[in-house]
Design a protein around this motif. Structure first.
Motif, PDB file in Angstrom:
ATOM      1  N   LYS A 224      -4.711   0.809  -2.193  1.00 34.52           N
ATOM      2  CA  LYS A 224      -3.835  -0.244  -1.172  1.00 34.52           C
ATOM      3  C   LYS A 224      -4.389  -1.588  -0.395  1.00 34.52           C
ATOM      4  O   LYS A 224      -3.323  -2.913  -0.519  1.00 34.52           O
ATOM      5  N   GLN A 225      -5.637  -1.956  -0.677  1.00 35.11           N
ATOM      6  CA  GLN A 225      -5.872  -3.400  -0.294  1.00 35.11           C
ATOM      7  C   GLN A 225      -4.949  -4.163  -1.678  1.00 35.11           C
ATOM      8  O   GLN A 225      -4.576  -5.425  -1.384  1.00 35.11           O
TER       9      GLN A 225
ATOM     10  N   ALA B 172     -13.490   4.800  -4.157  1.00 38.89           N
ATOM     11  CA  ALA B 172     -12.079   4.599  -3.172  1.00 38.89           C
ATOM     12  C   ALA B 172     -11.229   4.092  -3.745  1.00 38.89           C
ATOM     13  O   ALA B 172     -10.639   2.947  -3.845  1.00 38.89           O
TER      14      ALA B 172
ATOM     15  N   THR C 171      -7.982   3.762  -1.915  1.00 37.89           N
ATOM     16  CA  THR C 171      -8.375   2.055  -0.656  1.00 37.89           C
ATOM     17  C   THR C 171      -8.396   0.905  -1.204  1.00 37.89           C
ATOM     18  O   THR C 171      -7.764   0.375  -0.897  1.00 37.89           O
TER      19      THR C 171
END
Length: 333
Positions: free
Chosen positions: A275-276, A269, A272
């Motif tokens: 982005k974090q 991922a 994702t």
């Protein structure tokens, strides 16, 4: 520890204050160790009854008695002694020294007179607390059996009360216009306003503590009390360079390129995760921008400034020694 010239070579009494939560007690303890590393015999005092010194050095609660905390090493380092000063014990000692009321003073204590006197007259309380510090600073060869100190570090009340605490003569103006208490207030004030004293203020890079520090410096100067330096404590590591911070703040980070790189090393991922990471990086960059703006304000106060890192392991003895080294390297001690 690094050899560097001290910015305050003639100062014997170092008073450390700061807004609650800025780590003033940690800085005071570190300063005491730093001065001892210069070969000085140091007395570290506290006056707020919190036993913070004992907790940091992992020793039993301190009595109203000077206790050795750190012994001189073979390298020639000095000693650090500690003393927890409370107004009641200071008043009993004062009565014994000036009025020879040894047992009678203890009887007054049993009847609650001591507690009443130091509670109803807070100005007197501050004179007694600072008076003990004055006594330690004034010792010389004529004080038979008494230990003399090259330096004294006072973990003082917070910034909001420091000027009132130190300006004991003015506080007592309406309580004792003449007599021994007034006389002691005058002699204590003479020391506190002399070149032998410096008041250091501890802050962190946040708006309220920085503003309180600026106000505190102005109040101290207005009261003719000698300001030393400002110690910026709990400084976070600088994990991002200027370019990375700018990209995070203006939203120009190449997230797709980062996700591709993350995926190439086998992490799942990647989009994702990126982005974090970017969100956390933006928070860090915004925090750095705020800190930089507050650092600019600190520098504009017009007194020497010093910075201490946030300790990963907390304020234990190795951590205090690390901070002491930083204070020596920067010239505070």
């Amino acid at each position: 520890m690094a050899e560097a010239t001290s910015d305050f070579p003639s100062v014997q009494l170092h008073i450390v204050t700061g807004k609650g939560g800025t780590g003033k007690s940690t800085v005071a303890a570190s300063l005491a160790l730093a001065l001892a590393s210069r070969g000085k015999t140091v007395l570290l005092c506290e006056v707020e009854g919190r036993q913070g010194i004992a907790q940091m050095f992992d020793v039993p609660p301190l009595p109203y008695e000077e206790r050795l905390l750190a012994k001189a090493s073979e390298a020639g380092h000095g000693d650090v002694y500690a003393l927890a000063i409370d107004a009641e014990s200071a008043l009993l000692e004062y009565l014994a020294m000036y009025y020879r009321l040894g047992r009678a003073g203890k009887a007054l204590d049993r009847f609650g007179v001591i507690d009443f006197a130091t509670t109803i007259a807070p100005g007197v309380r501050d004179v007694l607390l600072t008076g003990k510090v004055y006594e330690a600073a004034q010792r010389n060869s004529r004080n038979k059996g008494a230990r003399t100190y090259d330096a004294i570090v006072l973990d003082a009340p917070p910034t909001g009360r420091i000027t009132q605490f130190l300006n004991v003569n003015s506080e007592l103006a309406g309580l004792a216009k003449v007599g021994p208490i007034k006389g002691q207030a005058d002699t204590v004030t003479t020391l506190l306003r002399s070149k032998r004293t410096a008041v250091h203020l501890v802050t962190v890079l946040e708006e309220m503590p920085v503003q309180e520090t600026a106000d505190g410096v102005a109040e101290l100067k207005a009261a003719n009390l000698p300001v030393g330096g400002v110690i910026v404590n709990l400084v976070r590591p600088q994990d991002l360079d200027a370019d990375a911070r700018a990209q995070l703040l203006d939203g120009s980070v190449d997230e797709k390129g980062l996700a591709k790189a993350v995926g190439a090393v086998g992490l799942k991922a990647p989009a994702t995760l990126v982005k974090q990471l970017v969100a956390e990086g933006r928070d860090h960059a915004e925090r750095r921008r705020l800190e930089d703006s507050q650092r600019t304000i600190v520098e504009s106060i017009g007194v020497p400034t010093y910075e201490l890192p946030q300790l990963a392991g907390g304020a234990d003895l190795p951590g205090l020694s690390e901070l002491a080294s930083a204070l020596c390297e920067q010239g505070l001690a």
